[in-house]
Every structure is written in C-alpha cells, then in structure tokens.
Write a protein that holds these residues in place. Structure first.
Motif, mmCIF file in Angstrom:
data_model
loop_
_atom_site.group_PDB
_atom_site.id
_atom_site.type_symbol
_atom_site.label_atom_id
_atom_site.label_comp_id
_atom_site.label_asym_id
_atom_site.label_seq_id
_atom_site.Cartn_x
_atom_site.Cartn_y
_atom_site.Cartn_z
ATOM 1 N N PHE A 1 0.801 -1.202 0.000
ATOM 2 C CA PHE A 1 0.000 0.000 0.000
ATOM 3 C C PHE A 1 0.846 1.270 0.000
ATOM 4 C CE2 PHE A 1 0.660 -0.892 4.480
ATOM 5 C CZ PHE A 1 0.974 0.329 5.006
ATOM 6 N N VAL A 2 2.174 1.115 0.109
ATOM 7 C CA VAL A 2 3.057 2.278 0.103
ATOM 8 C C VAL A 2 3.844 2.288 -1.198
ATOM 9 C CG1 VAL A 2 4.918 3.488 1.249
ATOM 10 C CG2 VAL A 2 3.283 2.182 2.595
ATOM 11 N N SER A 3 3.631 3.313 -2.021
ATOM 12 C CA SER A 3 4.415 3.436 -3.237
ATOM 13 C C SER A 3 5.313 4.659 -3.201
ATOM 14 C CB SER A 3 3.492 3.512 -4.455
ATOM 15 O OG SER A 3 2.554 4.548 -4.306
ATOM 16 N N ALA A 4 5.015 5.591 -2.329
ATOM 17 C CA ALA A 4 5.869 6.770 -2.188
ATOM 18 C C ALA A 4 5.490 7.468 -0.889
ATOM 19 C CB ALA A 4 5.678 7.727 -3.370
ATOM 20 N N PHE A 5 6.390 8.260 -0.340
ATOM 21 C CA PHE A 5 6.030 9.081 0.811
ATOM 22 C C PHE A 5 6.635 10.461 0.650
ATOM 23 C CE2 PHE A 5 10.044 7.282 2.203
ATOM 24 C CZ PHE A 5 10.681 8.357 2.767
ATOM 25 N N VAL A 6 5.969 11.427 1.258
ATOM 26 C CA VAL A 6 6.421 12.809 1.211
ATOM 27 C C VAL A 6 6.658 13.266 2.627
ATOM 28 C CG1 VAL A 6 5.817 15.168 0.569
ATOM 29 C CG2 VAL A 6 5.138 13.271 -0.909
ATOM 30 N N LEU A 7 7.780 13.865 2.861
ATOM 31 C CA LEU A 7 8.086 14.402 4.184
ATOM 32 C C LEU A 7 8.534 15.835 4.026
ATOM 33 C CD1 LEU A 7 8.737 14.199 7.236
ATOM 34 C CD2 LEU A 7 11.036 13.553 6.567
ATOM 35 N N MET A 8 7.917 16.745 4.745
ATOM 36 C CA MET A 8 8.349 18.133 4.789
ATOM 37 C C MET A 8 8.914 18.391 6.171
ATOM 38 S SD MET A 8 7.770 19.192 1.809
ATOM 39 C CE MET A 8 8.132 20.920 2.049
ATOM 40 N N LEU B 1 17.163 16.386 15.444
ATOM 41 C CA LEU B 1 17.139 16.962 14.101
ATOM 42 C C LEU B 1 17.353 15.930 13.003
ATOM 43 C CD1 LEU B 1 19.332 20.130 14.770
ATOM 44 C CD2 LEU B 1 16.842 19.932 14.827
ATOM 45 N N SER B 2 17.850 14.734 13.340
ATOM 46 C CA SER B 2 18.157 13.732 12.321
ATOM 47 C C SER B 2 17.988 12.337 12.904
ATOM 48 C CB SER B 2 19.588 13.916 11.796
ATOM 49 O OG SER B 2 20.518 14.015 12.862
ATOM 50 N N VAL B 3 17.578 11.404 12.051
ATOM 51 C CA VAL B 3 17.402 10.013 12.462
ATOM 52 C C VAL B 3 17.850 9.103 11.321
ATOM 53 C CG1 VAL B 3 15.482 10.502 14.036
ATOM 54 C CG2 VAL B 3 15.007 9.922 11.651
ATOM 55 N N ALA B 4 18.160 7.857 11.646
ATOM 56 C CA ALA B 4 18.499 6.851 10.645
ATOM 57 C C ALA B 4 18.222 5.477 11.225
ATOM 58 C CB ALA B 4 19.967 6.958 10.233
ATOM 59 N N ILE B 5 17.916 4.520 10.351
ATOM 60 C CA ILE B 5 17.733 3.119 10.720
ATOM 61 C C ILE B 5 18.693 2.292 9.888
ATOM 62 C CG2 ILE B 5 16.130 1.166 10.683
ATOM 63 C CD1 ILE B 5 13.868 3.075 11.228
ATOM 64 N N ASP B 6 19.309 1.283 10.501
ATOM 65 C CA ASP B 6 20.287 0.482 9.770
ATOM 66 C C ASP B 6 19.604 -0.479 8.792
ATOM 67 O OD1 ASP B 6 19.331 -1.489 11.478
ATOM 68 O OD2 ASP B 6 21.314 -2.304 11.906
ATOM 69 N N SER B 7 20.423 -1.164 7.994
ATOM 70 C CA SER B 7 19.906 -1.944 6.875
ATOM 71 C C SER B 7 19.080 -3.157 7.284
ATOM 72 C CB SER B 7 21.060 -2.401 5.972
ATOM 73 O OG SER B 7 21.977 -3.205 6.699
ATOM 74 N N ASP B 8 19.241 -3.648 8.505
ATOM 75 C CA ASP B 8 18.419 -4.789 8.928
ATOM 76 C C ASP B 8 17.326 -4.400 9.915
ATOM 77 O OD1 ASP B 8 19.725 -4.440 11.320
ATOM 78 O OD2 ASP B 8 20.777 -6.361 11.290
ATOM 79 N N GLY B 9 17.201 -3.104 10.171
ATOM 80 C CA GLY B 9 16.101 -2.621 10.990
ATOM 81 C C GLY B 9 16.222 -2.882 12.469
ATOM 82 N N ALA C 1 12.619 14.986 11.330
ATOM 83 C CA ALA C 1 13.229 13.928 10.526
ATOM 84 C C ALA C 1 12.390 12.668 10.637
ATOM 85 C CB ALA C 1 14.655 13.647 11.002
ATOM 86 N N ILE C 2 12.487 11.826 9.605
ATOM 87 C CA ILE C 2 11.773 10.557 9.626
ATOM 88 C C ILE C 2 12.575 9.522 8.850
ATOM 89 C CG2 ILE C 2 10.422 11.084 7.555
ATOM 90 C CD1 ILE C 2 8.058 9.606 8.889
ATOM 91 N N ALA C 3 12.513 8.267 9.301
ATOM 92 C CA ALA C 3 13.143 7.155 8.599
ATOM 93 C C ALA C 3 12.232 5.952 8.722
ATOM 94 C CB ALA C 3 14.517 6.836 9.197
ATOM 95 N N PHE C 4 12.191 5.147 7.653
ATOM 96 C CA PHE C 4 11.415 3.919 7.661
ATOM 97 C C PHE C 4 12.352 2.724 7.755
ATOM 98 C CE2 PHE C 4 8.463 6.889 5.795
ATOM 99 C CZ PHE C 4 7.237 6.495 6.292
ATOM 100 N N CYS C 5 11.897 1.677 8.440
ATOM 101 C CA CYS C 5 12.684 0.446 8.475
ATOM 102 C C CYS C 5 12.637 -0.213 7.098
ATOM 103 C CB CYS C 5 12.184 -0.473 9.578
ATOM 104 S SG CYS C 5 10.643 -1.297 9.222
ATOM 105 N N PRO C 6 13.528 -1.161 6.813
ATOM 106 C CA PRO C 6 13.662 -1.688 5.459
ATOM 107 C C PRO C 6 12.381 -2.209 4.824
ATOM 108 C CG PRO C 6 15.541 -2.342 6.766
ATOM 109 C CD PRO C 6 14.592 -1.669 7.707
#
Length: 278
Positions: free
Chosen positions: A16-23, A105-113, A65-70
């Motif tokens: 159900f997710v094909s793209a996301f927009v973050l401002m 101000l910033s976030v990140a998730i690693d490659s295996d979540g 900031a926002i990040a999604f898991c893999p």
C-alpha cells in the motif's frame, strides 16, 4: 511486544506504500534555542497519487526527521521537543519513545532494521536498539555543532554531519571517533555511506556550500567534489555499485554524477521547490 522490521522482497515497502512525502524544516544557526518546542506538527505519509495514507502524531514538538525500516512497517520520527518516536505504519500506533536529547534533528535506521540513530541540537549522536528501546551508546565530538544528518555505513561505521561544516566518522561498536571529514565551507546537510566499485568503504556528504563530496572512510581524505548545484545540497545517495552519485538541492533539481570523474551525467528538473530526499 514483538517488533519485526526484516527486509521484505521487491521494493522493500508494503504494497500500500508506493511513495512518501516528508516536509521537515531546516534549522539555521539563528533558530530558536534548544529545548523550545513550538507547535507539535505531525508527519504525514502519502501515496504516489498524493492521497494521505497515515498521520503520525506526537506531543513533543515539530517533526524534524523521519526514517522507515527496510520493509516499511515501522516509522522512526525525530522531534524538536527532545524525543524520537517509533510508530507502526499500518495504524499509526506509537510503540515507543526515545528521550534524552535536546532537539532531535536527524534520524536513521540500519539496513536490517535493528538499530537506530538520533542526532541532536545538543551536538550528540545516540545509538539505540530499535526493538528494546535501549540506549546502546552516545557519541559526542566537543568540536561539532548541531547534528543535522546521519548515516549507517559498512563495517560498523557511522557518519554524522553537523551545522558547523564537519562530518564525523564513528565506530558503532566501541564509540570511538575514527576521524573528521574536513573540507566543506558550510553545514553538512546530507550524508550517505556505501562501497565503491572495488568494495572500498565510501562516505558521501552534501553541504550548504552547494557541493557534495566523496570520501575515503579508511583515510578520511576527499576523493572527489561534485559542483554544479545553485543551492544547498540537502540530500545525497550512492548507487549500489558505487559508480554513480545522486544529489538533491535547494535549487529544485536532482543531479546524477559519475563517481569516478565527478562529471554531471544529467540534471533532473521540474520540482518547484527544494529536493529534500533522493
């Protein structure tokens, strides 16, 4: 409570997710003092047709900031009001809060979540166990400013970009500062890590000086500078085979570059505002 964030098949996102927009606002040096929350602004996720799929709400200030898991099942948000939050994407349920910072101000998730990073206006980076919520390590460079960009890299390296133009490499397992990447003339606003064609570890940075730079992680030396944008470079990405670099800029364009020569291969134009993610 069990959290699963394994890599999925296909494009790595639920159907159900094909793209996301973050401002998300960029905080200049003259921004409000750390600790001030302002209004609590939610983050929203949209599909490719512009239809809103989900809204993630918190009570700890503006989303920066926002990040999604893999596999796209979890969203990790950073808030000016001192906390980061983990949400389940399917129903926007808040699962956990990660506190202790002064303005995330910033976030990140690693490659295996399994791991997450938060960077703060207080100049610190924190490494978290995303499943348990445990704080694993804190990184602090006394010479750095606000941490506005983060990336996980190969071989356990972390990359943090700061408002004073410095990018710093850290060893995630020990907390040791590996080296500083010095050369930008303004804030480092975008970071990425990956491997070159010969499997060498590379770091990539984008800056308010309108350039991006490719770095050798082992030595800390600049390999190449990419020039051509007419505004801040806000986002950077390294191609999977290490042959190309992609940048997004405040000038409304995205550019594809040859990593080996620094030559701009093409400019992607059409946006009416900043390109904040690539």
């Amino acid at each position: 409570m069990e959290l699963r964030c394994a890599r999925s098949q296909g494009n790595g996102l639920p159907q159900f997710v094909s793209a996301f927009v973050l401002m998300a606002a960029l905080l200049p040096a003259s921004a409000a003092a750390p600790g001030s929350t302002g209004m609590a602004c939610p983050s929203r996720k949209f599909d490719a047709m512009g239809l809103e799929l989900q809204t993630f709400r918190g009570d700890v200030g503006d989303v920066k900031a926002i990040a999604f898991c893999p596999n796209g099942s979890l969203a990790f948000t950073g808030h000016w009001g001192e906390a980061a939050k983990l949400f389940r994407v399917s129903n926007a349920l808040e699962l956990r809060s990660f506190g202790g910072h002064t303005g995330v101000l910033s976030v990140a998730i690693d490659s295996d979540g399994s791991l997450a990073l938060t960077g703060s206006a207080d100049g610190t980076v924190r490494l978290w166990d995303l499943v348990s919520g445990e704080l694993l390590r804190q990184f602090k460079d006394e010479e750095t400013g606000m941490v506005v960009a983060l990336a996980f890299g190969p071989d356990g390296a972390l990359l943090a970009g700061s408002s004073d133009g410095l990018a710093t490499l850290w060893d995630a397992s020990t907390g040791k500062r590996l080296r500083g990447l010095v050369g930008h003339g303004a804030a480092v606003l975008g970071t990425a890590m990956g491997r070159g064609p010969q499997e060498e570890a590379w770091a990539l940075t984008g800056s308010g000086d309108n350039t991006s730079r490719l770095w050798d992680v082992r030595t800390g030396s600049a390999i190449r500078t990419f020039k051509g944008h007419r505004g801040w470079v806000l986002a950077v990405a390294l191609g999977p085979d290490g042959t190309q670099v992609v940048t997004g800029s405040h000038d409304g364009t995205a550019c594809i570059w040859d990593a080996a020569t620094g030559r701009r291969l093409r400019e992607l134009s059409g946006h009416v505002d900043s390109v904040t993610s690539v």
